[in-house]
Structure formats: C-alpha cells, structure tokens
Write a protein that holds these residues in place. Structure first.
Motif, mmCIF file in Angstrom:
data_model
loop_
_atom_site.group_PDB
_atom_site.id
_atom_site.type_symbol
_atom_site.label_atom_id
_atom_site.label_comp_id
_atom_site.label_asym_id
_atom_site.label_seq_id
_atom_site.Cartn_x
_atom_site.Cartn_y
_atom_site.Cartn_z
ATOM 1 N N UNK A 50 0.826 -1.218 0.000
ATOM 2 C CA UNK A 50 0.000 0.000 0.000
ATOM 3 C C UNK A 50 0.856 1.262 0.000
ATOM 4 N N UNK A 51 1.971 1.260 0.722
ATOM 5 C CA UNK A 51 2.869 2.418 0.722
ATOM 6 C C UNK A 51 3.486 2.649 -0.658
ATOM 7 N N UNK A 52 3.866 1.577 -1.336
ATOM 8 C CA UNK A 52 4.445 1.713 -2.676
ATOM 9 C C UNK A 52 3.404 2.248 -3.652
ATOM 10 N N UNK A 53 2.174 1.750 -3.562
ATOM 11 C CA UNK A 53 1.094 2.243 -4.429
ATOM 12 C C UNK A 53 0.849 3.727 -4.168
ATOM 13 N N UNK A 54 0.789 4.123 -2.893
ATOM 14 C CA UNK A 54 0.558 5.532 -2.544
ATOM 15 C C UNK A 54 1.674 6.433 -3.045
ATOM 16 N N UNK A 55 2.939 6.000 -2.888
ATOM 17 C CA UNK A 55 4.076 6.791 -3.375
ATOM 18 C C UNK A 55 4.025 6.918 -4.900
ATOM 19 N N UNK A 56 3.613 5.862 -5.580
ATOM 20 C CA UNK A 56 3.496 5.930 -7.039
ATOM 21 C C UNK A 56 2.424 6.916 -7.486
ATOM 22 N N UNK A 57 1.299 6.948 -6.791
ATOM 23 C CA UNK A 57 0.228 7.892 -7.150
ATOM 24 C C UNK A 57 0.689 9.324 -6.928
ATOM 25 N N UNK A 58 1.379 9.579 -5.799
ATOM 26 C CA UNK A 58 1.889 10.936 -5.541
ATOM 27 C C UNK A 58 2.903 11.326 -6.605
ATOM 28 N N UNK A 59 3.795 10.407 -6.974
ATOM 29 C CA UNK A 59 4.793 10.719 -7.993
ATOM 30 C C UNK A 59 4.131 11.026 -9.341
ATOM 31 N N UNK A 60 3.115 10.232 -9.722
ATOM 32 C CA UNK A 60 2.428 10.482 -10.993
ATOM 33 C C UNK A 60 1.698 11.824 -10.973
ATOM 34 N N UNK A 61 1.136 12.186 -9.822
ATOM 35 C CA UNK A 61 0.407 13.452 -9.739
ATOM 36 C C UNK A 61 1.350 14.650 -9.825
ATOM 37 N N UNK A 62 2.541 14.515 -9.286
ATOM 38 C CA UNK A 62 3.475 15.644 -9.272
ATOM 39 C C UNK A 62 4.341 15.723 -10.527
ATOM 40 N N UNK A 63 4.406 14.697 -11.311
ATOM 41 C CA UNK A 63 5.189 14.705 -12.540
ATOM 42 C C UNK A 63 4.521 15.637 -13.548
ATOM 43 N N UNK A 64 5.265 16.596 -14.140
ATOM 44 C CA UNK A 64 4.648 17.572 -15.057
ATOM 45 C C UNK A 64 3.967 16.935 -16.269
ATOM 46 N N UNK A 65 4.513 15.827 -16.766
ATOM 47 C CA UNK A 65 3.884 15.195 -17.930
ATOM 48 C C UNK A 65 2.509 14.643 -17.579
ATOM 49 N N UNK A 66 2.384 14.071 -16.392
ATOM 50 C CA UNK A 66 1.103 13.498 -15.972
ATOM 51 C C UNK A 66 0.165 14.552 -15.418
ATOM 52 N N UNK A 68 -0.732 17.453 -16.615
ATOM 53 C CA UNK A 68 -1.673 17.923 -17.648
ATOM 54 C C UNK A 68 -2.808 16.923 -17.841
ATOM 55 N N UNK A 69 -2.492 15.631 -17.772
ATOM 56 C CA UNK A 69 -3.514 14.594 -17.897
ATOM 57 C C UNK A 69 -4.491 14.653 -16.726
ATOM 58 N N UNK A 70 -3.973 14.811 -15.506
ATOM 59 C CA UNK A 70 -4.836 14.886 -14.323
ATOM 60 C C UNK A 70 -5.746 16.110 -14.385
ATOM 61 N N UNK A 71 -5.220 17.238 -14.881
ATOM 62 C CA UNK A 71 -6.034 18.455 -14.976
ATOM 63 C C UNK A 71 -7.179 18.243 -15.956
ATOM 64 N N UNK A 72 -6.913 17.579 -17.070
ATOM 65 C CA UNK A 72 -7.987 17.296 -18.026
ATOM 66 C C UNK A 72 -8.985 16.301 -17.452
ATOM 67 N N UNK A 73 -8.494 15.330 -16.703
ATOM 68 C CA UNK A 73 -9.358 14.308 -16.119
ATOM 69 C C UNK A 73 -10.208 14.869 -14.976
ATOM 70 N N UNK A 74 -9.602 15.662 -14.096
ATOM 71 C CA UNK A 74 -10.302 16.261 -12.956
ATOM 72 C C UNK A 74 -10.310 17.779 -13.127
#
Length: 194
Positions: A50-66, A68-74
């Motif tokens: 669960x910690x690895x999954x949570x760290x991966x989600x935070x990393x994807x959210x903070x990565x500039x490439x992703x 833009x995708x999150x902003x379009x999605x949410x």
C-alpha cells in the motif's frame, strides 16, 4: 486404607476417568484462546504494498507530464471561503471572503453580495462603494486568489435587526451567470474549527 466419613461412607480417591466429560474454567478457555498466534504474518507485506502504491500515485500526480492529464481528467473549481472573525484591537465583527480560481481559465467576478439569513428569510446587500468600483469586475487567472475583509458592524449600526440573523454568508456571481454561495460558521463555533 480408605478413610471413612462421619456418615459411614467411604471416599473414592481415584482420579476421574479420561472419558468423563468435565467443564473447563473461564481462565483455561482464555489461555487456550490467546495461546494461538493472533498476528497475520503477511500484514507487513500488505502495508509495504500500500505504501508503494501511494508513493506511485503521488509521484504520478506531481510529474509535469502526468499533471496535464490529471487536470484534463479532474477539472478545477472555484473555492469560496467565508469566515466570521473578531478584530483583536477594535473588537468589531469582520466577514472575511476569499475567492480562489482553481480552474484552467480566467474567470471574471462581479461584486460580492453579503447575505443575512434568519429562519429561511434572506436579506442581501451588494457591496458598492469607492473601493469596490475600482476593484470589480475582478478577473482571476488560474491559480490566483483574492481576499476581502468586510466590517459587519456597519450593517448592524444601520439595520439593528440584522444582529438577530442566524447565518451570515456571501455570494459571488461570475459574468457567465454562475453563482457561488457559502455561509460562515457562527463566531463561537468558528473559533474551534479554524
């Protein structure tokens, strides 16, 4: 030699047979129950997963490439916050209104409206004045905010029946016709919440 009782009966000192059922005491039942291990040996692996999954989600959210995708999605939103406070020096009641544009485009706001509500009846006052004329209509670009502080005592001095209002809030309208409205917590309750 078998001892005799007072009444002439003899006592049998033989141990009870193994086949004879007997009841366990509460302490024996509890010892047997807690003697077994209660911990799950896989619990640490689940926690690490669960910690690895949570760290991966935070990393994807903070990565500039992703991002833009999150902003379009949410899509973003407009955050309106209304708080009643008391001035520490003068002791007057203040209404603090903050507007934050969390969308991806600029939004133009009209002057805010102060709302007093008492048992379902509302009185509304659009803010006008020398400083409001220069400030509104106000355009907020993405990720910017604006804050207003309004003295509520000036309303109470002109209209004393407003002191009996159960809720005080604010509403703000965009030039596109959308209205954002929020009521503040009472002063005695906002002391604990803020």
């Amino acid at each position: 030699m078998v001892p005799e009782s007072v009444y002439g009966y003899s006592y049998d000192q033989a141990e009870p047979k193994e086949t004879t059922p007997y009841l366990n005491s509460y302490e024996e039942i509890m010892r047997q129950r807690y003697a077994r291990p209660q911990k799950n040996p896989n619990g640490i692996f689940i926690l690490l997963f669960l910690l690895i999954i949570g760290a991966g989600i935070v990393w994807l959210y903070r990565d500039p490439r992703w991002k833009r995708y999150w902003i379009r999605l949410l899509p973003g939103y407009v955050n309106l916050k209304v708080v009643i406070a008391k001035d520490k020096i003068t002791g007057r009641k203040l209404l603090k209104i903050s507007i934050r544009n969390k969308t991806t485009e600029g939004i133009t706001f009209l002057p805010p409206i102060v709302v007093f509500r008492k048992w379902g009846k509302e009185r509304r006052f659009r803010l006008k004045g020398s400083f409001q004329g220069d400030m509104f209509p106000l355009t907020l670009t993405p990720e910017t905010s604006h804050r207003l502080v309004i003295d509520l005592e000036q309303f109470y001095e002109k209209l004393p029946d407003l002191k009996n209002a159960t809720r005080v809030g604010a509403a703000i309208e965009t030039t596109g016709g959308k209205v954002f409205k929020k009521f503040a917590w009472p002063l005695w309750l906002s002391f604990f919440l803020n």
